[in-house]
Design a protein around this motif. Structure first.
Motif, PDB file in Angstrom:
ATOM      1  N   GLY A 130      63.405  35.690  91.241  1.00 43.75           N
ATOM      2  CA  GLY A 130      61.995  35.413  91.102  1.00 43.75           C
ATOM      3  C   GLY A 130      61.649  35.160  89.646  1.00 43.75           C
ATOM      4  O   GLY A 130      62.517  35.152  88.772  1.00 43.75           O
ATOM      5  N   ILE A 140      63.872  40.280  92.917  1.00 45.35           N
ATOM      6  CA  ILE A 140      62.715  40.530  93.776  1.00 45.35           C
ATOM      7  C   ILE A 140      62.987  41.822  94.526  1.00 45.35           C
ATOM      8  O   ILE A 140      63.884  41.886  95.367  1.00 45.35           O
ATOM      9  CB  ILE A 140      62.476  39.362  94.737  1.00 45.35           C
ATOM     10  N   PHE A 282      56.544  35.555 102.675  1.00 49.35           N
ATOM     11  CA  PHE A 282      56.163  34.828 101.470  1.00 49.35           C
ATOM     12  C   PHE A 282      55.093  33.801 101.839  1.00 49.35           C
ATOM     13  O   PHE A 282      55.150  33.191 102.919  1.00 49.35           O
ATOM     14  CB  PHE A 282      57.366  34.123 100.845  1.00 49.35           C
ATOM     15  N   ASP A 283      54.111  33.634 100.953  1.00 45.21           N
ATOM     16  CA  ASP A 283      53.095  32.619 101.209  1.00 45.21           C
ATOM     17  C   ASP A 283      53.568  31.262 100.683  1.00 45.21           C
ATOM     18  O   ASP A 283      54.695  31.126 100.182  1.00 45.21           O
ATOM     19  CB  ASP A 283      51.748  33.027 100.604  1.00 45.21           C
ATOM     20  N   SER A 285      52.911  29.609  98.134  1.00 45.71           N
ATOM     21  CA  SER A 285      53.199  29.552  96.699  1.00 45.71           C
ATOM     22  C   SER A 285      54.483  30.289  96.342  1.00 45.71           C
ATOM     23  O   SER A 285      54.843  30.360  95.167  1.00 45.71           O
ATOM     24  CB  SER A 285      52.028  30.138  95.903  1.00 45.71           C
ATOM     25  N   THR A 287      54.988  33.556  96.853  1.00 47.10           N
ATOM     26  CA  THR A 287      54.669  34.917  96.439  1.00 47.10           C
ATOM     27  C   THR A 287      54.947  35.894  97.582  1.00 47.10           C
ATOM     28  O   THR A 287      54.535  35.652  98.718  1.00 47.10           O
ATOM     29  CB  THR A 287      53.198  35.033  96.007  1.00 47.10           C
ATOM     30  N   LYS A 299      50.681  41.999  97.040  1.00 46.78           N
ATOM     31  CA  LYS A 299      51.466  40.854  96.602  1.00 46.78           C
ATOM     32  C   LYS A 299      52.483  41.282  95.559  1.00 46.78           C
ATOM     33  O   LYS A 299      52.188  42.096  94.687  1.00 46.78           O
ATOM     34  CB  LYS A 299      50.565  39.753  96.046  1.00 46.78           C
ATOM     35  N   SER A 301      56.532  39.799  93.705  1.00 47.17           N
ATOM     36  CA  SER A 301      57.082  38.770  92.829  1.00 47.17           C
ATOM     37  C   SER A 301      56.965  37.383  93.456  1.00 47.17           C
ATOM     38  O   SER A 301      56.763  37.230  94.654  1.00 47.17           O
ATOM     39  CB  SER A 301      58.549  39.067  92.523  1.00 47.17           C
ATOM     40  N   ARG A 302      57.138  36.372  92.597  1.00 42.07           N
ATOM     41  CA  ARG A 302      57.087  34.981  93.035  1.00 42.07           C
ATOM     42  C   ARG A 302      58.468  34.357  92.904  1.00 42.07           C
ATOM     43  O   ARG A 302      59.178  34.578  91.914  1.00 42.07           O
ATOM     44  CB  ARG A 302      56.073  34.201  92.191  1.00 42.07           C
ATOM     45  N   VAL A 334      58.103  27.105  89.927  1.00 43.28           N
ATOM     46  CA  VAL A 334      57.647  27.822  91.118  1.00 43.28           C
ATOM     47  C   VAL A 334      57.116  26.815  92.122  1.00 43.28           C
ATOM     48  O   VAL A 334      56.954  25.630  91.818  1.00 43.28           O
ATOM     49  CB  VAL A 334      56.559  28.858  90.755  1.00 43.28           C
TER      50      VAL A 334
END
Length: 391
Positions: A130, A140, A282-283, A285, A287, A299, A301-302, A334
């Motif tokens: 991430g 993550i 995960f969404d 984006s 995240t 929420k 890590s990304r 990202v």
């Protein structure tokens, strides 16, 4: 004629390699994230023929292969229902870090949290990377996020109409959560005191038969006044610390004449009990979104994604992983824009086009047959030549 045999041999060798490429593609038809390859053919070198100092054409030495080309055409996204199965709708690739510290990339987002709470690739155990606070690659992890600690009730909200012509109203089942996550059902009793102050009501907060506190609620033109719309109490559950508690009548509460019928009722409260992690996904984006049994979401890590400018900068490693052959042609970032969006609960399947592979298979087979026929014909001609000596 001997040269013709050697030329035919180059065809057999090249078409054999082509068959191997097709075999590899077709056997990976159901491999998640697999990218098909095609073999590049090129004609071999030439020699110039001459007679009496004059050029009369070039003679070729057959065919050769110049390696394979990866096709990064997107595969179909297939739904799995598992929130940790991820696909990318776009050009990006997930970033992995092996035990040896090597960075690789994949389109096969079949991930899971290991026993240490770190997100890893299911097949290889490589860590899914991430983006950290400083932009650097980071693990993550949900090691400290497996439970939601809970929150004591601070505000209890009410809704409905309190009949201005009624004498009293009792609201049972006012749910309150204490600091330890325990649940308490309180009672709110309202008594009309409008004979002394128009539109005023006495509000008693009760725990069973025990009065926790008494306040005054005043209505003007059917709406609670700003000074009395939110009533502050201090509630001390048995064996627990004192709990500041506000009864909020200011949002959806009115007081108009409706006979003796009132619809005023308890609506909601902002506390929640401690709970275990119930789902992770995960969404779009990239995240991490954690959902707990008490309805709370957090929420995390990304995901770090990579993409490349040219397929020549990518090499296949096996295990659904790719390496960067030319770091200058790679970019990290990202989800969003050129990297694409993340689809949770989906897997990208192989991009192999079976109908194209079968068509190529026929071509390879015919090419191999033609090359073998050239060799057979050249051999027959040599035999004919050798037999002339004995005549």
């Amino acid at each position: 004629m001997i040269e013709s045999i050697y030329v035919g041999m180059t065809g057999l060798s090249s078409f054999s390699r082509g068959l191997r490429v097709i075999a590899n593609n077709t056997t990976n038809l159901n491999t998640p994230g697999f990218k098909s390859t095609s073999l590049r053919f090129s004609d071999a070198f030439y020699s110039n023929g001459s007679y009496s100092g004059r050029q009369f054409g070039q003679l070729g030495y057959g065919v050769s292969t110049a390696g394979t080309t990866l096709s990064f055409k997107a595969g179909e996204l297939r739904q799995t229902g598992n929130g940790l199965d991820l696909a990318i709708d776009g050009q990006g690739l997930f970033t992995l870090k092996g035990e040896d510290g090597r960075i690789t990339y994949t389109r096969a987002g079949q991930f899971q949290f290991n026993s240490d709470g770190i997100l890893v690739d299911q097949s290889t155990g490589a860590k899914v990377m991430g983006v950290g606070a400083n932009g650097a690659l980071t693990e993550i992890s949900i090691a400290n996020l497996k439970t939601s600690p809970g929150k004591a009730t601070a505000v209890a909200k009410f809704t409905g109409n309190l009949s201005s012509t009624g004498t009293d109203q009792t609201i049972n089942g006012v749910r309150v959560i204490d600091a330890a996550g325990g649940e308490h059902l309180l009672t709110v009793k309202l008594t009309n005191t409008g004979t002394t102050t128009p539109g005023s009501w006495q509000v008693d907060l009760m725990d069973g038969t025990t009065v926790v506190g008494t306040k005054q609620l005043i209505f003007q033109d059917g709406k609670p006044t700003a000074a009395t719309a939110k009533l502050a109490f201090t509630y001390t559950p048995t064996g627990q610390a004192a709990l500041p508690l506000t009864l909020d009548f200011g949002t959806d509460v009115t007081s108009f004449a409706s006979g003796t019928l009132s619809t005023l009722a308890f609506a909601s409260q902002d506390g929640y009990a401690p709970a275990e992690l119930s789902a992770a996904a995960f969404d779009a984006s990239g995240t991490l979104v954690l959902t707990y049994a008490n309805g709370q979401t957090v929420k995390g890590s990304r995901l770090s994604l990579g993409r490349f400018d040219s397929a020549d900068a990518v090499g296949s490693l096996g295990d659904n992983q790719f390496e960067a052959l030319d770091g200058n042609a790679w970019h990290t970032g990202v989800a969003g824009g050129a990297f694409g969006s993340v689809r949770s609960g989906y897997i990208e399947i192989s991009n192999v086009d079976l109908s194209q592979e079968f068509s190529d298979l026929v071509i390879m087979q015919r090419g191999y047959q033609a090359s073998s026929q050239v060799i057979s014909t050249a051999n027959e001609m040599l035999q004919e030549l050798f037999s002339m000596k004995s005549r």
